[in-house]
Design an enzyme around this catalytic site. Structure first.
Site, PDB file in Angstrom:
ATOM      1  N   ASP A  80       0.859  -1.190   0.274  1.00  0.00           N
ATOM      2  CA  ASP A  80      -0.004  -0.061  -0.035  1.00  0.00           C
ATOM      3  C   ASP A  80       0.848   1.098   0.143  1.00  0.00           C
ATOM      4  O   ASP A  80       1.779   1.219   0.456  1.00  0.00           O
ATOM      5  CB  ASP A  80      -0.893  -0.154   1.266  1.00  0.00           C
ATOM      6  CG  ASP A  80      -2.002   1.076   1.274  1.00  0.00           C
ATOM      7  OD1 ASP A  80      -2.423   1.435   0.266  1.00  0.00           O
ATOM      8  OD2 ASP A  80      -2.283   1.342   2.504  1.00  0.00           O
ATOM      9  N   ASP A 102       2.446   4.889  -5.413  1.00  0.00           N
ATOM     10  CA  ASP A 102       1.906   6.439  -4.804  1.00  0.00           C
ATOM     11  C   ASP A 102       2.709   7.716  -5.318  1.00  0.00           C
ATOM     12  O   ASP A 102       3.585   8.068  -4.620  1.00  0.00           O
ATOM     13  CB  ASP A 102       1.673   6.364  -3.510  1.00  0.00           C
ATOM     14  CG  ASP A 102       0.714   7.592  -3.130  1.00  0.00           C
ATOM     15  OD1 ASP A 102       0.707   8.395  -3.851  1.00  0.00           O
ATOM     16  OD2 ASP A 102       0.230   7.695  -1.891  1.00  0.00           O
ATOM     17  N   HIS A 210      -9.402   4.943  -1.509  1.00  0.00           N
ATOM     18  CA  HIS A 210      -8.555   5.194  -0.283  1.00  0.00           C
ATOM     19  C   HIS A 210      -9.306   5.788   0.659  1.00  0.00           C
ATOM     20  O   HIS A 210     -10.371   6.702   0.576  1.00  0.00           O
ATOM     21  CB  HIS A 210      -7.129   5.825  -0.669  1.00  0.00           C
ATOM     22  CG  HIS A 210      -6.281   5.043  -1.039  1.00  0.00           C
ATOM     23  ND1 HIS A 210      -5.150   4.540  -0.569  1.00  0.00           N
ATOM     24  CD2 HIS A 210      -6.278   4.176  -2.480  1.00  0.00           C
ATOM     25  CE1 HIS A 210      -4.475   3.497  -1.356  1.00  0.00           C
ATOM     26  NE2 HIS A 210      -5.172   3.602  -2.623  1.00  0.00           N
TER      27      HIS A 210
HETATM   28  P1  13P Z   1      -8.767   4.714   6.178  1.00  0.00           P
HETATM   29  O1  13P Z   1      -7.781   5.418   6.883  1.00  0.00           O
HETATM   30  O2  13P Z   1      -9.933   5.684   5.794  1.00  0.00           O
HETATM   31  O3  13P Z   1      -9.072   3.394   6.842  1.00  0.00           O
HETATM   32  O4  13P Z   1      -8.118   4.600   4.726  1.00  0.00           O
HETATM   33  C1  13P Z   1      -7.060   3.556   4.481  1.00  0.00           C
HETATM   34  C2  13P Z   1      -6.522   3.620   3.482  1.00  0.00           C
HETATM   35  O5  13P Z   1      -6.694   4.203   2.640  1.00  0.00           O
HETATM   36  C3  13P Z   1      -4.953   2.653   3.337  1.00  0.00           C
HETATM   37  O6  13P Z   1      -4.335   2.827   1.907  1.00  0.00           O
HETATM   38  O1  G3H Z   2      -3.017   4.807   3.829  1.00  0.00           O
HETATM   39  C1  G3H Z   2      -2.580   4.789   4.960  1.00  0.00           C
HETATM   40  C2  G3H Z   2      -2.812   3.774   5.651  1.00  0.00           C
HETATM   41  O2  G3H Z   2      -3.702   3.887   6.648  1.00  0.00           O
HETATM   42  C3  G3H Z   2      -1.248   3.117   6.406  1.00  0.00           C
HETATM   43  O3  G3H Z   2      -1.021   3.972   7.286  1.00  0.00           O
HETATM   44  O4  G3H Z   2       1.367   4.316   6.824  1.00  0.00           O
HETATM   45  O5  G3H Z   2       0.502   4.582   9.187  1.00  0.00           O
HETATM   46  O6  G3H Z   2       0.813   2.474   8.328  1.00  0.00           O
HETATM   47  P1  G3H Z   2       0.357   3.826   7.931  1.00  0.00           P
HETATM   48 ZN    ZN Z   3      -4.635   4.792   1.331  1.00  0.00          ZN
END
Ligand code: 13P
Ligand code: G3H
Ligand code: ZN
Length: 307
Positions: A80, A102, A210
């Site tokens: 992610d 990203d 997201h």
């Molecule tokens: P939330 O913070 O709304 O759960 O979104 C998570 C996200 O987009 C992770 O990439």
């Molecule tokens: O989009 C972001 C996710 O919520 C991940 O968050 O980078 O704190 O693990 P993080």
């Molecule tokens: Zn995200």
């Protein structure tokens, strides 16, 4: 069974449901998501951020997910918000079946160039690539409504971007933001659905949402009752999620809702059992609450029964 994301998401968009993508950092969250997927017969995307990798280690996370994926259910292991090209390459070479590049905060030309590079790497391993165009702005970014509009995804640019980069799915900015504080006012006009519709008319690959957590009031109440200070936490309405899926969103990202459930469960267990020191007893309620939340998402997104 670990598989790339592409075919799952193409099918989901065609059939107007979405595959849930849950962020995990640890064993308990992964177990909760898997237990929900098994009982709901849902495909699922397990995603780890760069921060999750920093916390738990990429090799640990891959090993955990490989064990979890020993089932007939279709499971995707996804990186992610990959920003570090070296880390993305490592994920591709180490067993991830999908990666996100990203480049949303980069200049457009750089985003195109870097996304194309990641697509080239991913093709050699037959894995999928998610890319992003437009910037998700949170209320903490203190941008005005006009400024917020300017950072949202432009439909024509989205089409050009998807065509040039040949990415497999596209994350768009239509008014969501990450975290538990998505909107300053209760009656904020939530998502820009006409913008999503315009994007979906041009961009035919699966669209990714997201920042889609709902910040459920019942979970928030437990966390706050047991001492959490979460101010005016606010999320996306279920009806808006459904409307977005109907308009072409095929992958919905959830991190915050599981974080809140984890926090609520742990706080309650710690407060109610002051003499317990067994971590298993302290984490079990959190795991159960996360399982419940994951199941609700599968129902809401229409992925239940689609495995
Ligand atoms: P939330 O913070 O709304 O759960 O979104 C998570 C996200 O987009 C992770 O990439
Ligand atoms: O989009 C972001 C996710 O919520 C991940 O968050 O980078 O704190 O693990 P993080
Ligand atoms: Zn995200």
């Amino acid at each position: 069974m670990l598989i790339p994301a592409k075919s799952l998401l193409v099918k989901a968009r065609a059939k107007k449901y979405a595959v849930p993508a849950f962020n995990i950092n640890n064993l308990e969250t992964l177990q909760a998501v898997m237990s929900a997927a098994v009982s709901m017969k849902s495909p699922v995307i397990i995603q780890t951020s760069e921060g999750a990798i920093e916390y738990a280690g990429m090799d640990y996370l891959i090993a955990l997910v490989r064990v979890a994926a020993q089932t007939k259910l279709p499971i995707v292991l996804h990186l992610d918000h990959g920003k570090d090209l070296k880390l993305i390459k490592r994920a591709i070479d180490s067993g991830y079946t999908s990666v996100m590049f990203d480049g949303s905060s980069e200049a457009y030309a750089d985003n195109v160039r870097n996304t194309k590079l990641v697509v080239k790497w991913a093709r050699t391993k037959k894995i999928s690539v998610e890319a992003e165009i437009g910037v998700l702005a949170g209320i903490e970014d203190k941008v005005s409504v006009v400024e917020r509009g300017a950072t949202m995804t432009d439909p024509k640019q989205a089409l050009e971007f998807a065509t040039k980069t040949e990415c497999d799915s596209l994350a768009v900015a239509i008014g969501t933001s990450h975290g538990a504080f998505k909107f300053a006012e209760k009656n904020h006009p939530h998502l820009d659905l006409p913008r999503l519709e315009a994007i979906a008319q041009l961009v035919k690959i699966p669209i990714v949402l997201h920042g889609a957590s709902g910040v459920r009031e019942d979970v928030l109440k437990i966390a706050v009752h047991y001492g959490a200070k979460l101010g005016e936490a606010r999320g996306i309405l279920d009806q808006d999620i459904k409307a977005a899926i109907f308009r072409g969103v095929a992958k919905v990202n959830i991190d915050t809702d599981l974080r809140l459930a984890f926090t609520a469960g742990v706080r309650e267990a710690v407060a109610d059992s002051p003499s317990v020191i067994d971590p298993r007893k302290l984490l079990m309620p959190a795991r159960l609450l996360m399982t419940e939340i994951a199941k609700q998402k599968m129902k809401l997104f229409g992925s239940a029964g689609k495995a």
